[in-house]
Design an enzyme around this catalytic site. Sequence first.
Site, short mmCIF file in Angstrom:
data_model
loop_
_atom_site.label_atom_id
_atom_site.label_comp_id
_atom_site.label_asym_id
_atom_site.label_seq_id
_atom_site.Cartn_x
_atom_site.Cartn_y
_atom_site.Cartn_z
N PRO A 173 0.77 -1.25 0.00
CA PRO A 173 0.00 0.00 0.00
C PRO A 173 0.80 1.30 0.00
CG PRO A 173 -0.01 -0.96 2.18
CD PRO A 173 0.70 -1.93 1.29
N CYS A 174 1.46 1.57 -1.11
CA CYS A 174 2.23 2.81 -1.23
C CYS A 174 1.32 4.03 -1.25
CB CYS A 174 3.13 2.75 -2.45
SG CYS A 174 2.27 2.40 -4.00
#
Length: 166
Positions: free
Chosen positions: A125-126
């Site tokens: 989850p950047c």
Amino acid sequence: MYYDTLDTPIGRILLVGNGEALIRVDLPDARHPRPLAPEWRRDRTALAEARRQFEAYFDGERIDFDLPLAPEGSAFRRRVWNALCDIPYASTISYAELARRIGNPKASRAVGLANGANPLAIVVPCHRVIGADGSLTGYGGGLPAKRFLLDLERRHAPAAPFALTS
């Protein structure tokens, strides 16, 4: 290598796997789109579990992914990507905080570059990394997609457990 596409609220995403693990997730408005390799074969069956988990995520029924992953990158990048997986659903942190978490507090810029090179968007989850001032900054899939993902997670975040106090 196998690939498939999935229509989502942010557009059509590309899933790529090697038959054992997911190796790439590309968003529709990627800054640096990578072409499909001619030897890759479209196969819905090979990526069925990834599709199912993505559909559940976008429906607000899944807060994390449980898939075998095989991202390619340097040891530093893999360390950053692993730290991204520790950011809780519906939460955000700054690039500086991410650098601190990997034990290199002066590496905010390098962390940002590693974040931008994440080959497994959403799964790793950047999108949960924001500017130090709380602003939405750079996202390989475009800021509208980042905003949508963060809003989706906030809408579907599990409520904190109710506790009675005396």
